[in-house]
Design a protein around this motif. Structure first.
Motif, PDB file in Angstrom:
ATOM      1  N   VAL A 176      55.776  49.147  58.891  1.00  0.00           N
ATOM      2  CA  VAL A 176      55.412  48.296  60.019  1.00  0.00           C
ATOM      3  C   VAL A 176      54.739  49.170  61.069  1.00  0.00           C
ATOM      4  N   LEU A 177      53.647  48.664  61.626  1.00  0.00           N
ATOM      5  CA  LEU A 177      52.910  49.359  62.676  1.00  0.00           C
ATOM      6  C   LEU A 177      53.078  48.578  63.969  1.00  0.00           C
ATOM      7  N   THR A 178      53.492  49.260  65.020  1.00  0.00           N
ATOM      8  CA  THR A 178      53.659  48.638  66.333  1.00  0.00           C
ATOM      9  C   THR A 178      52.626  49.237  67.283  1.00  0.00           C
ATOM     10  N   LEU A 179      51.834  48.385  67.932  1.00  0.00           N
ATOM     11  CA  LEU A 179      50.766  48.847  68.813  1.00  0.00           C
ATOM     12  C   LEU A 179      50.867  48.192  70.182  1.00  0.00           C
ATOM     13  N   PHE A 180      50.577  48.993  71.210  1.00  0.00           N
ATOM     14  CA  PHE A 180      50.524  48.497  72.589  1.00  0.00           C
ATOM     15  C   PHE A 180      49.228  49.018  73.217  1.00  0.00           C
ATOM     16  N   PRO A 181      48.106  48.306  72.997  1.00  0.00           N
ATOM     17  CA  PRO A 181      46.822  48.782  73.528  1.00  0.00           C
ATOM     18  C   PRO A 181      46.574  48.326  74.962  1.00  0.00           C
ATOM     19  N   ASP A 182      45.718  49.066  75.643  1.00  0.00           N
ATOM     20  CA  ASP A 182      45.187  48.628  76.925  1.00  0.00           C
ATOM     21  C   ASP A 182      43.979  47.742  76.606  1.00  0.00           C
ATOM     22  N   PRO A 183      44.029  46.440  76.905  1.00  0.00           N
ATOM     23  CA  PRO A 183      42.919  45.558  76.516  1.00  0.00           C
ATOM     24  C   PRO A 183      41.610  45.873  77.222  1.00  0.00           C
ATOM     25  N   ALA A 184      41.668  46.654  78.316  1.00  0.00           N
ATOM     26  CA  ALA A 184      40.436  47.018  79.018  1.00  0.00           C
ATOM     27  C   ALA A 184      39.605  48.009  78.205  1.00  0.00           C
ATOM     28  N   SER A 185      40.238  48.785  77.332  1.00  0.00           N
ATOM     29  CA  SER A 185      39.502  49.780  76.554  1.00  0.00           C
ATOM     30  C   SER A 185      39.654  49.607  75.051  1.00  0.00           C
ATOM     31  N   HIS A 186      40.632  48.823  74.608  1.00  0.00           N
ATOM     32  CA  HIS A 186      40.859  48.603  73.177  1.00  0.00           C
ATOM     33  C   HIS A 186      41.025  47.100  72.944  1.00  0.00           C
ATOM     34  N   TYR A 187      39.910  46.401  72.691  1.00  0.00           N
ATOM     35  CA  TYR A 187      39.960  44.959  72.464  1.00  0.00           C
ATOM     36  C   TYR A 187      40.790  44.698  71.216  1.00  0.00           C
ATOM     37  N   PRO A 188      41.924  43.993  71.347  1.00  0.00           N
ATOM     38  CA  PRO A 188      42.873  43.876  70.225  1.00  0.00           C
ATOM     39  C   PRO A 188      42.276  43.342  68.928  1.00  0.00           C
ATOM     40  N   THR A 189      41.431  42.300  69.006  1.00  0.00           N
ATOM     41  CA  THR A 189      40.867  41.738  67.783  1.00  0.00           C
ATOM     42  C   THR A 189      39.996  42.759  67.060  1.00  0.00           C
ATOM     43  N   GLY A 190      39.176  43.493  67.805  1.00  0.00           N
ATOM     44  CA  GLY A 190      38.337  44.535  67.205  1.00  0.00           C
ATOM     45  C   GLY A 190      39.161  45.682  66.656  1.00  0.00           C
TER      46      GLY A 190
END
Length: 197
Positions: free
Chosen positions: A23-37
């Protein structure tokens, strides 16, 4: 680095350490890492399914910052996460800080991220109808977001089984609203509002 570079690097890492249970758990900053992309680029690197969970704010303006944590450090415009492999069981749920303020509405006209009509009426008309009800406790269209069922075949927002997307802009002349991902015609959605409780 952006979501493409990060996504491909994460996908390569998973390929190297992949086991049967993972399982991979991710917490991106949407300002620099667009989640869908980001998810698309990870998927391009993988030959088999990996469960990916996590979250990020669905509404961030250019003047706002989010923070990702690693040990005792916090930073913005970054991506935090953890990849687990081995023998384990998992249970996954979804939570939101929003509650629905409209019933399900079918998208009857849309182009890309622009939602033009809901149930044959301009999308903004539905927003203004909600604002006319004092029990909603809302003062402006900016307090709304869009709730989408996880399964496009579903027509209702079930607790713990829907995602929230920001309304990024409006077109008062055309009555359209814009959101952060492409919305297909025929897809159900509901308007939701932030709920501190």
């Amino acid at each position: 680095i952006g979501e493409a570079t990060a996504g491909h690097a994460i996908g390569e890492l998973i390929r190297e350490f992949k086991r049967r249970d993972d399982v991979l758990t991710l917490f991106p900053d949407p300002a620099s890492h667009y989640p869908t992309g980001l998810l698309k680029c990870i998927d391009e690197e993988l030959a088999s399914n990996t469960i990916i969970i996590g979250g990020c704010p669905s509404c961030v303006s250019e003047s706002e910052r989010t923070f990702q944590f690693h040990n005792l450090e916090a930073s913005s415009h970054s991506l935090a996460g953890i990849y687990l492999t081995g023998e384990f069981t998992r249970a996954i749920g979804i939570t939101q800080s929003c509650h629905p303020v409209s019933g399900p509405l079918i998208v009857t006209r849309a182009t890309g991220k622009r939602i033009e009509e809901l149930r044959g009426l301009p999308a903004m008309e539905h927003l203004f109808q909600i604002l006319q009800h004092p029990q909603a406790g809302l003062k402006a269209p900016q307090e709304f977001m869009i709730g989408l069922p996880v399964d496009p075949a579903e027509t209702e927002l079930e607790t713990g089984n829907y995602t929230v997307r920001s309304i990024t802009d409006t077109d008062p002349t055309g009555g359209a609203i814009f959101t952060t991902e492409e919305i297909m015609e025929g897809r159900p959605l509901s308007f939701v509002a932030r709920d501190p409780e």
